[in-house]
Write an enzyme that holds these catalytic residues in place. Structure first.
Site, PDB file in Angstrom:
ATOM      1  N   THR A   9      -6.885  -1.443  10.214  1.00 17.06           N
ATOM      2  CA  THR A   9      -6.578  -1.013  11.583  1.00 17.06           C
ATOM      3  C   THR A   9      -7.317   0.252  12.002  1.00 17.06           C
ATOM      4  O   THR A   9      -7.733   0.381  13.154  1.00 17.06           O
ATOM      5  CB  THR A   9      -5.048  -0.788  11.695  1.00 17.06           C
ATOM      6  OG1 THR A   9      -4.414  -2.054  11.536  1.00 17.06           O
ATOM      7  CG2 THR A   9      -4.646  -0.211  13.026  1.00 17.06           C
TER       8      THR A   9
ATOM      9  N   SER B  21      -7.101  -6.337   5.924  1.00 22.45           N
ATOM     10  CA  SER B  21      -6.786  -6.397   4.491  1.00 22.45           C
ATOM     11  C   SER B  21      -5.888  -7.571   4.129  1.00 22.45           C
ATOM     12  O   SER B  21      -5.690  -7.865   2.949  1.00 22.45           O
ATOM     13  CB  SER B  21      -6.187  -5.079   4.004  1.00 22.45           C
ATOM     14  OG  SER B  21      -4.840  -4.957   4.388  1.00 22.45           O
TER      15      SER B  21
ATOM     16  N   THR C 185      -3.620  -1.432   5.907  1.00 23.31           N
ATOM     17  CA  THR C 185      -2.373  -1.075   5.227  1.00 23.31           C
ATOM     18  C   THR C 185      -1.694  -2.273   4.565  1.00 23.31           C
ATOM     19  O   THR C 185      -0.939  -2.102   3.612  1.00 23.31           O
ATOM     20  CB  THR C 185      -1.376  -0.424   6.218  1.00 23.31           C
ATOM     21  OG1 THR C 185      -1.118  -1.335   7.278  1.00 23.31           O
ATOM     22  CG2 THR C 185      -1.912   0.882   6.765  1.00 23.31           C
TER      23      THR C 185
ATOM     24  N   THR D   2       4.026   1.142  -2.211  1.00 24.35           N
ATOM     25  CA  THR D   2       4.289  -0.159  -1.607  1.00 24.35           C
ATOM     26  C   THR D   2       4.451   0.050  -0.107  1.00 24.35           C
ATOM     27  O   THR D   2       4.920   1.102   0.336  1.00 24.35           O
ATOM     28  CB  THR D   2       5.532  -0.822  -2.259  1.00 24.35           C
ATOM     29  OG1 THR D   2       5.598  -2.176  -1.839  1.00 24.35           O
ATOM     30  CG2 THR D   2       6.843  -0.125  -1.917  1.00 24.35           C
TER      31      THR D   2
ATOM     32  N   CYS E 191      14.612  -5.734  -5.762  1.00 20.74           N
ATOM     33  CA  CYS E 191      15.096  -4.507  -5.115  1.00 20.74           C
ATOM     34  C   CYS E 191      13.968  -3.489  -5.014  1.00 20.74           C
ATOM     35  O   CYS E 191      13.116  -3.410  -5.895  1.00 20.74           O
ATOM     36  CB  CYS E 191      16.223  -3.876  -5.928  1.00 20.74           C
ATOM     37  SG  CYS E 191      17.648  -4.931  -6.078  1.00 20.74           S
TER      38      CYS E 191
HETATM   39  N1  ASP Z   1      -3.586  -6.034   9.292  1.00 15.41           N
HETATM   40  C1  ASP Z   1      -4.092  -4.692   9.120  1.00 15.41           C
HETATM   41  C2  ASP Z   1      -4.768  -4.613   7.767  1.00 15.41           C
HETATM   42  O1  ASP Z   1      -4.094  -4.581   6.776  1.00 15.41           O
HETATM   43  C3  ASP Z   1      -2.968  -3.724   9.196  1.00 15.41           C
HETATM   44  C4  ASP Z   1      -3.371  -2.267   9.045  1.00 15.41           C
HETATM   45  O2  ASP Z   1      -4.455  -1.900   8.669  1.00 15.41           O
HETATM   46  O3  ASP Z   1      -2.496  -1.419   9.293  1.00 15.41           O
HETATM   47  O4  ASP Z   1      -5.972  -4.608   7.685  1.00 15.41           O
END
Ligand code: ASP
Length: 342
Positions: free
Chosen positions: A14, A60, A91, A162, A275
């Protein structure tokens, strides 16, 4: 002292995305966008930085184990030219890639900090600049010799991280390990938490191999026949996400027999908890039964660390029994042994 040089490896995500008719997509214009928004490299307390675009700029969510290896190779290629690295990554699977690189980059003596953003740099309320300037300063002033993840003011161990939120700027957590540093008005570091500087070990990339690793999350309703189909060969490693402290339906006829059989045929099965917090223990009879079936307890490994550790161990030439022995042993701070709970 000369100004540190940091390599900014851009893998997608992103942070550098732009709008398209189909939604946000990765874009190759990050160099110009950063040049407009960041101070000149080497000024205003920032280190010298150089942007290096990876060949495959991706969302990603598209990442595959081959991308982990390619990124490790990119770090190795530029290792001598820089004092540290920032990896700009999406992310969604950042925690997997950070975990994979923690195993792949052996003898690492420089910081490798993953970061990204929840809102693209091109948007008005973007969190990208905060993450980037924070990560750049940390890489320059706190050069810890490990793979880390910096997000929303916290520097975290990569293989403990995570993604916990898709709609919050504070998107990551390390439920079983304190942050290595917090960046507020001051940088506060947690004493004695970072990995030690490697001794004689030379820096190198660990070998990679194509291995079939799968993840299965138990749910009430999973029957033996579906489990059998899921476990069909080839399957070298399986991360089994069990309930609570490591429990599952062990009294269901055939369930445990099947796992025993698959383990005996050489599949390494690692038990991790569904969990977010808590570790695998043998407190319940249902948990103990897994161990008797050859399922190895993954302590407090995250799912991401368990998957990437399995890939790593499977590529290292160890046999299934040796791999089972290595799962609860920390290689690079990814888990806390039983006698040393954090
Ligand atoms: N879908 C995006 C990625 O993982 C989400 C992000 O980067 O926040 O590339």
């Amino acid at each position: 002292m000369s100004t540190p040089r940091i390599g900014l490896l851009y893998a997608g995500g992103t942070l550098g995305m732009v709008r398209s008719p189909a939604g946000y997509v990765p874009d190759r214009g990050l160099q110009q966008a950063l040049a407009r928004r960041l101070p000149e490299p080497g000024t205003d307390g920032l280190p010298h930085w150089t942007l290096i675009e990876t060949e495959r700029l991706i969302d990603s969510a598209e990442a595959q184990p081959g991308d982990w290896q390619a990124l490790a190779a990119t770090v190795a290629k530029h290792y001598d030219a820089f004092d540290g690295f920032i990896v700009i990554h999406g992310t969604d699977t950042m925690a997997y890639t950070a975990s994979a690189l923690s195993f792949a980059l052996r003898g690492l003596r420089k910081p490798v900090i993953f970061t990204g953003s929840q809102i693209p740099l091109c948007e008005p309320r973007s969190d990208a600049l905060n993450q980037l300037t924070g990560a750049l300063q940390l890489a320059a002033t706190h050069p810890l010799p490990e793979v880390m993840l910096f997000f929303a003011g916290r520097l975290m161990r990569g293989n403990r991280s995570t993604k916990v939120a898709s709609d919050d700027l504070d998107a990551f957590d390390t439920p079983h390990f304190p942050p290595l540093a917090r960046v507020g008005i001051q940088v506060e570091t947690g004493p004695g938490l970072a990995l030690p500087m490697p001794g004689a070990e030379a820096f190198e990339i660990a070998p990679a191999a194509h291995a079939e690793v799968a993840v299965l999350r138990l749910w009430p309703g999973l029957g033996v026949e579906r489990l059998r189909r899921f476990l069909a060969p080839p399957l070298h490693g399986l991360v089994l996400q069990t309930y609570g402290a490591g429990n599952g339906p062990v009294s269901m006829p055939g369930f445990l027999d099947l796992l025993t059989q698959v383990s005996a045929q050489g599949t390494v099965i690692v038990n991790v908890s569904q969990c977010l917090r808590g570790r695998i223990s043998a407190a319940y009879a249902t948990g103990t039964a897994w161990a008797q079936a050859g399922v190895v307890g993954g302590l407090d490994l995250t799912l991401e660390a368990a998957v990437t550790k399995l890939h790593h161990l499977l590529a290292s030439g160890l046999d299934p029994e040796q791999i089972r022995q290595q799962i609860p042993r920390p290689w690079c701070g990814e888990c806390s042994p039983a006698a040393d709970p954090v």
